[in-house]
Design an enzyme around this catalytic site. Structure first.
Site, mmCIF file in Angstrom:
data_model
loop_
_atom_site.group_PDB
_atom_site.id
_atom_site.type_symbol
_atom_site.label_atom_id
_atom_site.label_comp_id
_atom_site.label_asym_id
_atom_site.label_seq_id
_atom_site.Cartn_x
_atom_site.Cartn_y
_atom_site.Cartn_z
ATOM 1 N N GLY A 62 4.786 43.929 39.032
ATOM 2 C CA GLY A 62 5.058 44.570 37.763
ATOM 3 C C GLY A 62 4.008 44.331 36.703
ATOM 4 N N CYS A 63 2.849 43.802 37.085
ATOM 5 C CA CYS A 63 1.888 43.393 36.065
ATOM 6 C C CYS A 63 0.758 44.400 35.889
ATOM 7 C CB CYS A 63 1.289 42.032 36.435
ATOM 8 S SG CYS A 63 0.251 42.096 37.907
ATOM 9 N N GLY A 64 0.745 45.459 36.686
ATOM 10 C CA GLY A 64 -0.330 46.430 36.559
ATOM 11 C C GLY A 64 -1.563 46.089 37.359
#
Length: 271
Positions: free
Chosen positions: A115-117
């Site tokens: 979910g951190c890109g």
């Protein structure tokens, strides 16, 4: 390590009935390639599910484990158990504690970035991994490739019966085809052959591996990780596959239908 268990897979029908489109009254039977869902777990943790041809399963598991970078050597694999569950095969692989710890760390890193890109970073590292360069080996004699396509056709038992399968084959140091593995998946066929070579303790550096499929980068990864010396393809390689073969000192030869063999790696020396 357990032995292959062919009785785990139900024998396929002798043939599948068909009728001709323009003349429905004309009917016949044709053997077809079989495929099953094959689930692999390492030390009890599920890792991957692939569609594969249900033959030479242990060869496949050993080759996949090495070529995917899960283990560094066949000695890291302590045991393989194959169980049939309905129309699928479940494979439980016991690997060394050191190797299992590294696998868990890799899985944890991938999960932690979802979910951190930045999740594409690890995906790119897997697609373009850091691999050791091979020790340079001379190209095989041209005579070893004489009538190779015809010899491959004769060696493909499953292909002759049903078609729709890829093959990976081993040519020994004397130019003889000594092993053939087939599968509906081109990666699977190469993994099966690599596994068979490892399990039989064959000197892979003294021969060549032939694949009947197109040669993309993933096959170069598998060949380099397995320590192969020469990869021969019946379809033209991609440009990136050639670049990586040259970079890692893997001999790469394309065998066209109606032209002499073409050596892409090592790169030709300017006159």
């Amino acid at each position: 390590m357990s032995q292959d268990s062919p009785d785990l897979v139900a024998a396929p029908p002798a043939g599948y009935a068909f009728a001709e489109l323009e003349q429905p009254a004309v009917r016949g039977e044709q053997p077809l390639a079989e495929e099953v869902a094959l689930a692999i777990a390492y030390n009890g943790i599920s890792h991957a599910v692939m569609m594969a041809t249900p033959a030479d399963v242990e060869d496949y598991v050993v080759g996949f484990s090495l070529s995917a970078g899960i283990v560094d050597a066949i000695d890291d694999i302590y045991g393989i158990q194959v169980r049939r569950v309905g129309e699928a095969l479940n494979v439980d692989v016991e690997i060394s504690s050191r190797t299992f710890w590294a696998l868990k760390q890799q899985r944890r890193q991938l999960a932690g970035t979802s979910g951190c890109g930045l999740c594409g970073v690890e995906a790119l590292e897997q697609a373009l991994p850091q691999l050791d360069r091979l020790r340079k080996v001379p190209l095989p004699p041209a005579a070893h490739l004489h009538d190779l396509r015809q010899r491959i056709d004769a060696a493909q038992d499953l292909g002759q019966r049903s078609g729709a399968v890829h093959a990976a084959l081993f040519i020994d140091g004397q130019g003889e085809l000594t092993l053939c593995r087939e599968d509906i998946g081109r990666h699977n066929a190469l993994d099966k052959l690599i596994g068979a070579l490892l399990r039989q303790r064959q000197p892979v550096r003294e021969g060549c591996v032939v694949v009947t499929s197109r040669c993309s980068l993933e096959l170069i990864h598998k060949a380099v990780r397995a320590g192969l010396a020469t990869l021969i393809t019946l379809s033209a390689p991609t440009g990136l596959a050639v670049e990586w073969a040259r970079r890692h000192r893997l001999n790469l030869i394309h065998l066209p239908h109606r032209s002499p063999p073409r050596v892409y790696a090592p790169a030709p020396v300017a006159p």
